[in-house]
Motif scaffolding. Structure first.
Motif, mmCIF file in Angstrom:
data_model
loop_
_atom_site.group_PDB
_atom_site.id
_atom_site.type_symbol
_atom_site.label_atom_id
_atom_site.label_comp_id
_atom_site.label_asym_id
_atom_site.label_seq_id
_atom_site.Cartn_x
_atom_site.Cartn_y
_atom_site.Cartn_z
ATOM 1 N N ILE A 17 5.707 -3.807 -32.217
ATOM 2 C CA ILE A 17 6.223 -2.612 -33.090
ATOM 3 C C ILE A 17 6.929 -2.670 -34.325
ATOM 4 C CG2 ILE A 17 7.408 -0.516 -32.889
ATOM 5 C CD1 ILE A 17 6.990 -0.925 -29.579
ATOM 6 N N ASP A 18 7.704 -3.866 -34.467
ATOM 7 C CA ASP A 18 8.601 -3.869 -35.636
ATOM 8 C C ASP A 18 7.604 -4.627 -36.629
ATOM 9 O OD1 ASP A 18 10.653 -4.036 -37.402
ATOM 10 O OD2 ASP A 18 11.537 -5.829 -36.398
ATOM 11 N N HIS A 19 6.974 -5.705 -36.452
ATOM 12 C CA HIS A 19 6.471 -6.387 -37.433
ATOM 13 C C HIS A 19 5.027 -6.096 -37.486
ATOM 14 C CE1 HIS A 19 9.888 -8.969 -37.972
ATOM 15 N NE2 HIS A 19 9.724 -9.484 -36.678
ATOM 16 N N GLY A 20 4.278 -5.592 -36.144
ATOM 17 C CA GLY A 20 2.915 -5.655 -36.137
ATOM 18 C C GLY A 20 2.353 -4.347 -36.820
ATOM 19 N N ILE A 21 2.909 -3.314 -36.048
ATOM 20 C CA ILE A 21 2.488 -2.043 -36.468
ATOM 21 C C ILE A 21 2.954 -1.567 -37.682
ATOM 22 C CG2 ILE A 21 2.239 0.341 -35.493
ATOM 23 C CD1 ILE A 21 0.573 -1.401 -33.842
ATOM 24 N N GLU A 22 2.121 -0.909 -38.608
ATOM 25 C CA GLU A 22 2.484 -0.575 -39.842
ATOM 26 C C GLU A 22 3.008 0.986 -39.795
ATOM 27 O OE1 GLU A 22 -0.727 -1.229 -38.935
ATOM 28 O OE2 GLU A 22 -1.644 -2.470 -40.516
ATOM 29 N N PRO A 23 3.817 1.384 -40.726
ATOM 30 C CA PRO A 23 4.099 2.898 -40.613
ATOM 31 C C PRO A 23 2.800 3.527 -41.048
ATOM 32 C CG PRO A 23 5.440 1.688 -42.397
ATOM 33 C CD PRO A 23 4.497 0.747 -41.865
ATOM 34 N N PRO A 24 2.967 4.897 -40.641
ATOM 35 C CA PRO A 24 1.615 5.782 -40.488
ATOM 36 C C PRO A 24 0.920 5.943 -41.905
ATOM 37 C CG PRO A 24 3.382 6.832 -39.227
ATOM 38 C CD PRO A 24 3.977 5.678 -39.840
ATOM 39 N N ALA A 25 1.995 5.901 -43.104
ATOM 40 C CA ALA A 25 1.251 6.158 -44.335
ATOM 41 C C ALA A 25 0.365 4.803 -44.648
ATOM 42 C CB ALA A 25 2.295 6.777 -45.258
ATOM 43 N N GLU A 26 1.023 3.715 -44.316
ATOM 44 C CA GLU A 26 0.324 2.309 -44.551
ATOM 45 C C GLU A 26 -0.966 2.151 -43.789
ATOM 46 O OE1 GLU A 26 1.529 -2.163 -44.182
ATOM 47 O OE2 GLU A 26 3.235 -0.814 -44.818
ATOM 48 N N ASP A 37 -2.991 -3.456 -33.086
ATOM 49 C CA ASP A 37 -3.823 -3.505 -34.276
ATOM 50 C C ASP A 37 -3.129 -3.286 -35.401
ATOM 51 O OD1 ASP A 37 -2.855 -0.887 -34.092
ATOM 52 O OD2 ASP A 37 -4.685 0.112 -34.108
ATOM 53 N N GLY A 38 -2.040 -3.862 -35.563
ATOM 54 C CA GLY A 38 -1.423 -3.745 -36.876
ATOM 55 C C GLY A 38 -1.806 -4.859 -38.217
ATOM 56 N N HIS A 39 -0.850 -5.160 -38.842
ATOM 57 C CA HIS A 39 -1.588 -5.912 -40.029
ATOM 58 C C HIS A 39 -1.722 -7.408 -39.674
ATOM 59 C CE1 HIS A 39 2.565 -6.815 -40.692
ATOM 60 N NE2 HIS A 39 3.006 -5.747 -41.088
ATOM 61 N N GLY A 40 -1.456 -7.772 -38.799
ATOM 62 C CA GLY A 40 -1.694 -9.271 -38.404
ATOM 63 C C GLY A 40 -0.553 -10.224 -38.981
ATOM 64 N N ILE A 41 -0.607 -11.460 -38.630
ATOM 65 C CA ILE A 41 0.207 -12.590 -39.134
ATOM 66 C C ILE A 41 -0.465 -13.234 -40.479
ATOM 67 C CG2 ILE A 41 1.521 -14.688 -38.585
ATOM 68 C CD1 ILE A 41 1.019 -13.693 -35.493
ATOM 69 N N ASP A 42 0.391 -13.154 -41.327
ATOM 70 C CA ASP A 42 0.124 -13.634 -42.751
ATOM 71 C C ASP A 42 0.369 -15.161 -42.733
ATOM 72 O OD1 ASP A 42 -0.441 -14.291 -45.336
ATOM 73 O OD2 ASP A 42 0.485 -12.754 -46.254
ATOM 74 N N PRO A 43 -0.647 -15.971 -42.589
ATOM 75 C CA PRO A 43 -0.237 -17.666 -42.639
ATOM 76 C C PRO A 43 0.575 -17.854 -44.092
ATOM 77 C CG PRO A 43 -2.343 -17.521 -41.896
ATOM 78 C CD PRO A 43 -1.882 -15.990 -42.389
ATOM 79 N N GLU A 44 0.426 -17.310 -45.011
ATOM 80 C CA GLU A 44 0.873 -17.513 -46.325
ATOM 81 C C GLU A 44 2.331 -17.167 -46.418
ATOM 82 O OE1 GLU A 44 -0.364 -19.332 -48.833
ATOM 83 O OE2 GLU A 44 1.411 -19.020 -49.907
ATOM 84 N N ARG A 45 2.572 -15.989 -45.913
ATOM 85 C CA ARG A 45 3.853 -15.562 -45.566
ATOM 86 C C ARG A 45 4.879 -16.528 -44.851
ATOM 87 N NH1 ARG A 45 5.487 -9.737 -43.441
ATOM 88 N NH2 ARG A 45 7.660 -9.678 -44.068
ATOM 89 N N ILE A 46 4.237 -17.108 -43.902
ATOM 90 C CA ILE A 46 4.810 -18.175 -42.890
ATOM 91 C C ILE A 46 5.074 -19.334 -43.768
ATOM 92 C CG2 ILE A 46 4.765 -19.394 -40.834
ATOM 93 C CD1 ILE A 46 2.897 -17.394 -39.354
ATOM 94 N N HIS A 47 4.065 -19.481 -44.395
ATOM 95 C CA HIS A 47 4.240 -20.897 -45.313
ATOM 96 C C HIS A 47 5.523 -20.884 -46.322
ATOM 97 C CE1 HIS A 47 2.774 -24.544 -47.671
ATOM 98 N NE2 HIS A 47 3.282 -23.919 -48.783
ATOM 99 N N ARG A 48 5.382 -19.832 -46.986
ATOM 100 C CA ARG A 48 6.499 -19.568 -47.997
ATOM 101 C C ARG A 48 7.935 -19.670 -47.138
ATOM 102 N NH1 ARG A 48 3.171 -15.453 -49.683
ATOM 103 N NH2 ARG A 48 4.652 -13.781 -49.102
ATOM 104 N N LYS A 49 7.791 -19.057 -46.130
ATOM 105 C CA LYS A 49 9.357 -18.952 -45.283
ATOM 106 C C LYS A 49 9.387 -20.316 -44.917
ATOM 107 C CE LYS A 49 12.506 -16.713 -43.175
ATOM 108 N NZ LYS A 49 13.559 -15.791 -44.129
ATOM 109 N N ALA A 50 8.420 -21.067 -44.468
ATOM 110 C CA ALA A 50 8.816 -22.395 -43.848
ATOM 111 C C ALA A 50 9.195 -23.216 -45.076
ATOM 112 C CB ALA A 50 7.324 -23.109 -43.241
ATOM 113 N N VAL A 51 8.647 -23.211 -46.053
ATOM 114 C CA VAL A 51 8.969 -23.903 -47.376
ATOM 115 C C VAL A 51 10.643 -23.686 -47.633
ATOM 116 C CG1 VAL A 51 8.539 -24.330 -49.941
ATOM 117 C CG2 VAL A 51 6.778 -24.230 -48.312
#
Lengths: 727, 110
Positions: free
Chosen positions: A449-458, A488-502
């Motif tokens: 709910i927090d990370h996956g599902i986007e706000p209604p407008a999005e 059915d949210g916006h999914g996990i972005d590997p690039e975002r994880i990469h940046r965070k891991a770096v």
């Protein structure tokens, strides 16, 4: 109050279930709209909770639920529609009741400050909007009428009915919360009213102070219940109520024979009189201030004898055929404390171990009859054990039921529209496992709910429905229980994880991982891609706990995700932690157990094996497939007796579609093993999921196949990364 | 607030009360009843759509009855709810209120 008292324990069990049912019905109605049956169900649960808490002396809970019951009664009579704010307030009331129940366990009957403001808000809401007609109250004999709870039957279980003289006064003054009429009505559920006399000193209207009580009752009742229950029912009717109950023996004065007083007395009129005797008293004389008031001034009618004293809740409903059918159905189940089931299970497990010992000694038994008896006993012991196991299995719906409320509240707090679809609730799982899964599932849902599902407008902007979907599903596959949390949210972005891991220093900027490799980082302690820390998530704790908890249960958690489409977390756990079919291996002088569900094949490697080494990593060629090889003797640091690989025995294991091979010295056999917790009895030992006692009395450790597979994969990956560097 | 409607006819007053009065409306309710007691004539109260009623309202009606009958009038009450009527009957309140029962009505009609 003794918390170990069986009645007290039963009260809390029933109260907890009742509150959960109320919550569930409210959530269902919030989702699908109100209907008469659901409102009746709400009313029934509230009514039972009120009655039971009153009997236990928890007057504050009883009064609060009574006032809720009043509001529900208005709903079921069509006096108001069930609005969204009303559902919100009713759910708040559920939380208040939970707090009161928790407080009652340590502090007894204490008030809860939130009650009165909440009731006032509910009242205000119900006065504000006129109603949509709702079907009327079902007849008392209908299936919707209240059924007795086990507690109600328990408190009314005294086989001997006794008569009591009951003097009741609602109090010197009336108050807004008081409901003497309701209390009198409820009294009939617990006792048969043999006679009842109203004593009143009501003045003429000109002299009346309407809030001063001029009424009291003198009744003779017959009940099989403890008279304290009658007192509880009546004393709850208002703050100043007083009730005096005295047993009536042979020759003791009945109320109508009681000494008269200066007040006027009115006899009880029969509700549905049929007898000639009552007909003779049909037109009762009402003593007024201008006429003499004597103890016999009014006729005494009799309650119909049909009222069963057994039922504390159902009242007349229990005489109906439907209610009898329900009672018969309820008689098919019994409520047993979990510790009793656990004790039975442990004892049965010991029998299984003893049976294994007998089996080990079978070869030394010469007598044919004894061997036959041993064989039969083995079948019966296995059957017994499976049946006891089945008792411990409960539907996952037991845990799933808490999530609709959580998702609703979270979504509202985050201003998102989320629909939770639950399926597979009937899938059964060992209770111990199920309890331990509650926290991991909570984390996964909160993250969805927090990370996956986007706000209604999005979501709308992305061409998705404004309402996000979260699916919670359970099913059995591969001999394990699978529980998936998908959104059915916006999914996990590997690039975002990469940046965070770096940023965390876990990866170099140019170091790239596979999608699965990035997903694995999600489960490392301290990792969070949340932009802001909230109450819900973002502190980087949770997913690592999910993984650790699931692995502690002998399970695993995996992730699938597609950017923009959603994510799916899959938890796989064994059906039970208590028993399993195992393959007993010998490595050196030690015996180990492999879960049979993970074993693909076992063979002497000599004829098919090509073994090669890539650095420290050994691989075996099994019919053209190269599998990582783990020498158990090396892994567990025990001397192996097989000097060459070809002298040992290869076992191919599979978990999560990954195969590895392990080398042992010998397969000793296959048997059902009772799993004992290492953590509970010693300490957590990486690589082992537990221990068991073999037939010869020796302890064997149970190998954690998931750990073996991960080790092999890690070694393979490390070797793969080293090779280019070496080149 | 309960809806109170008074119909006058040659047979007296018929007072219809609909809805469930809240306890806070007790004083207003009694104030509405007081003129009826002063009239000292036949009063017939018809209470409908109510299954739950605070007993203080019933006590007020008993008081009204006492006043009306003391002035030579008659008082009758009928209640629309079967459940409430049964409870009132079981605890002597029906008699104290002069509540009309089915059998009374049937016998009068006969």
């Amino acid at each position: 109050m003794d918390p170990t008292d069986s009645l007290v324990k039963l009260f809390y069990e029933e109260a907890r279930e009742g509150v959960e049912q109320i919550e569930q019905v409210l959530l269902d109605m919030d989702k699908r709209g109100a209907d008469t049956e659901a409102i009746n169900a709400l009313f029934r649960h509230a009514h039972s909770l009120k009655g039971n808490s009153g009997v236990m002396g928890f007057t504050h809970i009883s009064r609060f639920t009574h006032r809720l019951e009043n509001a529900l009664d208005v709903l079921r009579q069509g006096g108001h529609e069930l609005t969204r704010p009303l559902v919100d307030m009713m759910l708040e009331a559920v939380d208040v009741i939970r707090r009161m129940l928790a407080a009652s366990q340590t502090q007894g009957d204490v008030p809860e400050p939130a009650c009165e403001p909440l009731i006032q808000r509910i009242d205000a809401e119900m006065r504000g909007v006129p109603g949509i007609p709702v079907s009327p109250r079902p007849p008392s004999g209908s299936p919707d009428a209240e059924a007795p709870t086990p507690m109600a039957e328990m408190i009314a279980a005294s086989p001997d009915a006794a008569r009591y003289r009951l003097a009741f006064s609602p109090g010197p003054a009336f108050d807004a919360e008081g409901d003497p009429i309701g209390a009198l009505s409820e009294l009939q559920h617990y006792a048969t009213i043999r006679s009842c006399r109203l004593v009143e000193t009501v003045p003429r209207l000109a002299e009346l102070d309407a809030t001063v009580c001029h009424l009291s009752w003198d009744a003779e009742v017959e009940t099989a219940s403890d008279p304290v229950i009658l007192r509880a029912v009546l004393d709850l009717s208002s703050d100043g109520a007083s009730t005096h109950i005295t047993p009536i023996g042979d020759g003791a004065p009945a109320p109508e024979d009681a000494p008269g007083n200066e007040a006027r007395a009115t006899g009880m009129a029969e509700a549905s009189a049929a007898s000639a005797a009552s007909e003779a008293h049909e037109d009762p004389t009402i003593a007024t201030g201008d006429s003499p008031a004597g103890p016999h001034a009014a006729p005494i009618a009799r309650q119909p004898a049909a009222q069963p004293a057994l039922s504390a809740q159902g009242g007349p409903a229990q005489t109906g055929g439907a209610a009898q059918g329900r009672r018969r159905a309820e008689a098919q189940t019994i409520r047993v404390a979990t510790e009793k089931v656990d004790a039975l299970f442990n004892l049965t497990s010991e029998i299984v171990i003893a049976q294994s010992m007998l089996n080990a000694a079978e070869a030394r038994i010469a007598d044919a009859d004894a061997r036959l008896a041993l064989s039969q006993m083995e079948r019966h012991v296995r059957d017994l054990h499976e049946r006891v196991m089945a008792i411990r299995m409960i539907p996952v719906g037991y845990v799933f039921s808490r999530f609709p409320r959580m998702v609703r509240d979270l979504a509202a707090a985050m201003q998102k529209d989320v629909r939770l679809d639950i399926s597979g609730e009937e899938t059964e799982l060992d209770r111990t496992l199920l309890d331990a899964l509650a926290d991991p599932l909570t984390h996964l849902l909160r993250n969805s709910i927090d990370h996956g599902i986007e706000p209604p407008a999005e979501r709308k902007a992305a061409g998705k429905p404004a309402t996000g979907s979260v699916r919670l599903n359970a099913f059995q596959a591969e001999g394990r229980i699978h529980i998936e949390v998908a959104d059915d949210g916006h999914g996990i972005d590997p690039e975002r994880i990469h940046r965070k891991a770096v940023g965390l220093g876990w990866l170099r900027e140019d170091e790239r991982l596979s999608a699965d490799g990035y997903y694995d980082l999600l489960f490392r302690p301290g990792f969070s891609t949340a932009e802001a820390v909230s109450d819900v998530s973002g502190r980087g704790v949770g997913m690592d706990v999910v993984k650790r908890n699931v692995e502690t249960l002998g399970g695993m958690v995996s992730v699938q995700s597609e950017l923009g489409q959603g994510s799916r977390f899959l938890i796989k756990v064994p059906l039970t932690l208590a028993i399993m079919d195992g393959l007993v291996l010998r490595v050196g002088e030690e015996h180990y157990i492999l879960p049979l569900t993970s074993v693909m094949e076992a063979f002497q490697p000599a004829s098919v094996l090509h073994c090669s080494a890539l650095g420290s990593l050994q691989m075996v060629n099994v019919r053209g497939r190269f599998l990582p090889l783990t020498r158990l003797a090396s892994l567990f640091a025990v001397p192996e007796t097989a000097e060459r690989t070809s002298q040992g025995l290869l076992v191919v294991l599979e978990q999560d579609e990954q195969q590895v091979a392990v080398l042992a010295d010998e397969i000793v056999g296959q048997q059902q093993v009772v799993m004992k917790s290492l953590e509970a009895n010693y300490a957590r030992v990486p690589g082992f999921s537990g221990a068991t006692i073999l037939g010869d009395g020796r302890v064997a450790l149970i190998i954690d196949v998931g750990n073996i597979v991960r080790r092999a994969q890690d070694a393979s990956t490390a070797q793969h990364l080293r090779e280019p560097a070496a080149a | 607030m309960p809806q109170i409607k008074v119909d006058r006819s040659s047979r007296g007053l018929t007072v219809r009360v609909a809805g469930e009065p809240a306890f806070g409306e007790l004083d207003a309710f009694v104030s509405d009843l007081r003129p009826l007691a002063m009239e000292g004539c036949n009063v017939s109260l018809v209470w409908t759509q109510t299954e739950r009623i605070h007993i203080a309202f019933l006590q007020a009606l008993m008081s009204l009855r006492r006043s009306v009958e003391a002035a030579g009038g008659t008082f009758a009450l009928s209640v629309g709810s079967d459940a409430l009527r049964a409870t009132l009957g079981a605890f002597g309140l029906a008699d104290a209120l002069g509540l009309e029962t089915e059998r009374k009505r049937g016998r009068r009609a006969a």
